[in-house]
Design a protein around this motif. Structure first.
Motif, mmCIF file in Angstrom:
data_model
loop_
_atom_site.group_PDB
_atom_site.id
_atom_site.type_symbol
_atom_site.label_atom_id
_atom_site.label_comp_id
_atom_site.label_asym_id
_atom_site.label_seq_id
_atom_site.Cartn_x
_atom_site.Cartn_y
_atom_site.Cartn_z
ATOM 1 N N SER A 9 36.473 42.984 42.070
ATOM 2 C CA SER A 9 37.609 42.223 42.604
ATOM 3 C C SER A 9 37.127 41.270 43.693
ATOM 4 O O SER A 9 36.305 41.646 44.533
ATOM 5 N N ILE A 10 37.653 40.050 43.650
ATOM 6 C CA ILE A 10 37.341 39.063 44.684
ATOM 7 C C ILE A 10 38.612 38.305 45.044
ATOM 8 O O ILE A 10 39.520 38.176 44.224
ATOM 9 N N THR A 11 38.672 37.818 46.270
ATOM 10 C CA THR A 11 39.749 36.931 46.694
ATOM 11 C C THR A 11 39.123 35.587 47.038
ATOM 12 O O THR A 11 38.152 35.519 47.793
ATOM 13 N N ILE A 12 39.683 34.550 46.443
ATOM 14 C CA ILE A 12 39.178 33.193 46.623
ATOM 15 C C ILE A 12 40.137 32.409 47.515
ATOM 16 O O ILE A 12 41.354 32.528 47.380
ATOM 17 N N ARG A 13 39.580 31.614 48.395
ATOM 18 C CA ARG A 13 40.373 30.700 49.235
ATOM 19 C C ARG A 13 40.016 29.270 48.856
ATOM 20 O O ARG A 13 38.843 28.901 48.830
ATOM 21 N N VAL A 14 41.037 28.490 48.535
ATOM 22 C CA VAL A 14 40.839 27.069 48.306
ATOM 23 C C VAL A 14 41.330 26.344 49.554
ATOM 24 O O VAL A 14 42.325 26.744 50.167
ATOM 25 N N LYS A 15 40.605 25.314 49.947
ATOM 26 C CA LYS A 15 40.944 24.547 51.145
ATOM 27 C C LYS A 15 41.065 23.085 50.754
ATOM 28 O O LYS A 15 40.301 22.584 49.941
ATOM 29 N N ASP A 16 42.056 22.388 51.346
ATOM 30 C CA ASP A 16 42.161 20.950 51.104
ATOM 31 C C ASP A 16 41.570 20.193 52.284
ATOM 32 O O ASP A 16 41.130 20.790 53.262
ATOM 33 N N THR A 17 41.538 18.879 52.175
ATOM 34 C CA THR A 17 40.893 18.072 53.218
ATOM 35 C C THR A 17 41.615 18.135 54.557
ATOM 36 O O THR A 17 41.046 17.775 55.575
ATOM 37 N N GLY A 18 42.855 18.613 54.557
ATOM 38 C CA GLY A 18 43.587 18.801 55.805
ATOM 39 C C GLY A 18 43.443 20.208 56.356
ATOM 40 O O GLY A 18 44.171 20.618 57.258
ATOM 41 N N ASN A 19 42.509 20.995 55.778
ATOM 42 C CA ASN A 19 42.239 22.378 56.174
ATOM 43 C C ASN A 19 43.384 23.342 55.896
ATOM 44 O O ASN A 19 43.448 24.414 56.486
ATOM 45 N N LEU A 20 44.298 22.965 54.996
ATOM 46 C CA LEU A 20 45.340 23.894 54.573
ATOM 47 C C LEU A 20 44.774 24.719 53.419
ATOM 48 O O LEU A 20 43.958 24.237 52.630
ATOM 49 N N THR A 21 45.190 25.984 53.320
ATOM 50 C CA THR A 21 44.566 26.904 52.370
ATOM 51 C C THR A 21 45.575 27.633 51.498
ATOM 52 O O THR A 21 46.769 27.677 51.798
ATOM 53 N N TYR A 22 45.029 28.206 50.434
ATOM 54 C CA TYR A 22 45.776 29.097 49.540
ATOM 55 C C TYR A 22 44.784 30.143 49.041
ATOM 56 O O TYR A 22 43.650 29.807 48.695
ATOM 57 N N ASP A 23 45.187 31.421 49.023
ATOM 58 C CA ASP A 23 44.317 32.509 48.600
ATOM 59 C C ASP A 23 44.853 33.158 47.326
ATOM 60 O O ASP A 23 46.069 33.286 47.153
ATOM 61 N N LYS A 24 43.933 33.579 46.456
ATOM 62 C CA LYS A 24 44.330 34.272 45.232
ATOM 63 C C LYS A 24 43.241 35.268 44.852
ATOM 64 O O LYS A 24 42.056 34.970 44.958
ATOM 65 N N SER A 25 43.667 36.446 44.384
ATOM 66 C CA SER A 25 42.730 37.489 43.969
ATOM 67 C C SER A 25 42.494 37.442 42.466
ATOM 68 O O SER A 25 43.404 37.120 41.694
ATOM 69 N N PHE A 26 41.260 37.776 42.076
ATOM 70 C CA PHE A 26 40.863 37.814 40.676
ATOM 71 C C PHE A 26 40.107 39.108 40.408
ATOM 72 O O PHE A 26 39.388 39.602 41.280
ATOM 73 N N THR A 27 40.248 39.628 39.205
ATOM 74 C CA THR A 27 39.436 40.748 38.744
ATOM 75 C C THR A 27 38.453 40.194 37.725
ATOM 76 O O THR A 27 38.856 39.551 36.754
ATOM 77 N N ILE A 28 37.175 40.437 37.966
ATOM 78 C CA ILE A 28 36.117 39.980 37.065
ATOM 79 C C ILE A 28 35.668 41.182 36.232
ATOM 80 O O ILE A 28 35.297 42.228 36.780
ATOM 81 N N THR A 29 35.711 41.026 34.927
ATOM 82 C CA THR A 29 35.348 42.089 33.998
ATOM 83 C C THR A 29 33.921 41.879 33.497
ATOM 84 O O THR A 29 33.552 40.762 33.129
ATOM 85 N N ILE A 30 33.151 42.959 33.481
ATOM 86 C CA ILE A 30 31.798 42.914 32.956
ATOM 87 C C ILE A 30 31.864 43.356 31.494
ATOM 88 O O ILE A 30 32.370 44.435 31.180
ATOM 89 N N ASN A 31 31.387 42.514 30.592
ATOM 90 C CA ASN A 31 31.400 42.828 29.163
ATOM 91 C C ASN A 31 30.187 43.666 28.802
ATOM 92 O O ASN A 31 29.065 43.349 29.204
ATOM 93 N N ASP A 32 30.424 44.725 28.043
ATOM 94 C CA ASP A 32 29.362 45.639 27.624
ATOM 95 C C ASP A 32 28.465 44.983 26.585
ATOM 96 O O ASP A 32 28.937 44.337 25.658
#
Length: 168
Positions: free
Chosen positions: A106-129
């Motif tokens: 699991s990771i949480t990503i933050r995106v930032k715009d040029t005005g330093n405003l942000t939005y965060d979203k979590s993702f689950t990364i699956t490892i394929n066998d």
């Protein structure tokens, strides 16, 4: 605030209060100059990666939604932060993953715009066998011609697949 009233002046009629425009770095008297707005979403093109791949293998590509279209950066801010890295808009592995040890991160990503405003979203990364090769014991045996010799073959498969043996 006086007499229970709250002032909300919009001098240029663009739908943003003068206070919001000034705080957002835009002109309160120019209707075409609106304040910077925060990003509203992050997408990742793929949320899985095969096991046993080299470090810096691409997992997926980020894209973000921003009302102003001014995205400047992505960063990993929480979760399994040491397991991944970002190069530009690309999420990459920071190690070779082993499905049999751990199959999701699991990771949480933050995106930032040029005005330093942000939005965060979590993702689950699956490892394929992947199908790993079985391990077998190395046996060397000699016998006289026209003699019978019994040997024991030993092997295992980390994936749990059934093994078959042949003498060559």
């Amino acid at each position: 605030k006086k007499w229970g009233l709250t002032a909300s002046v919009d001098s240029d009629g663009d739908g943003f209060t003068d206070a919001a425009e000034i705080a957002g770095g835009s002109s309160a008297i120019d209707a075409s100059d609106t304040p910077n707005q925060a990003p509203t979403d992050i997408a990742l093109s793929s949320t899985s990666v095969a096991e046993n791949m080299a470090s810096n293998t691409t997992v997926g590509t980020f894209s973000a939604t921003d009302p102003d279209g001014n995205i400047s950066s992505y960063e990993i801010i929480a979760g399994d932060t040491t397991k991944f890295n970002i190069s530009g808009t690309t999420l990459r592995s920071s190690e070779s993953f082993n499905f049999e040890v751990k199959s999701t991160y699991s990771i949480t990503i933050r995106v930032k715009d040029t005005g330093n405003l942000t939005y965060d979203k979590s993702f689950t990364i699956t490892i394929n066998d992947g199908n790993e090769s079985p391990e077998v014991s190395n046996i060397s045996s000699a016998t006289n011609e026209d003699s019978v010799k019994a040997i024991t073959l030993l092997g295992s498969d980390i994936d749990g697949d059934n093994l078959s043996y042949s003498v060559v």
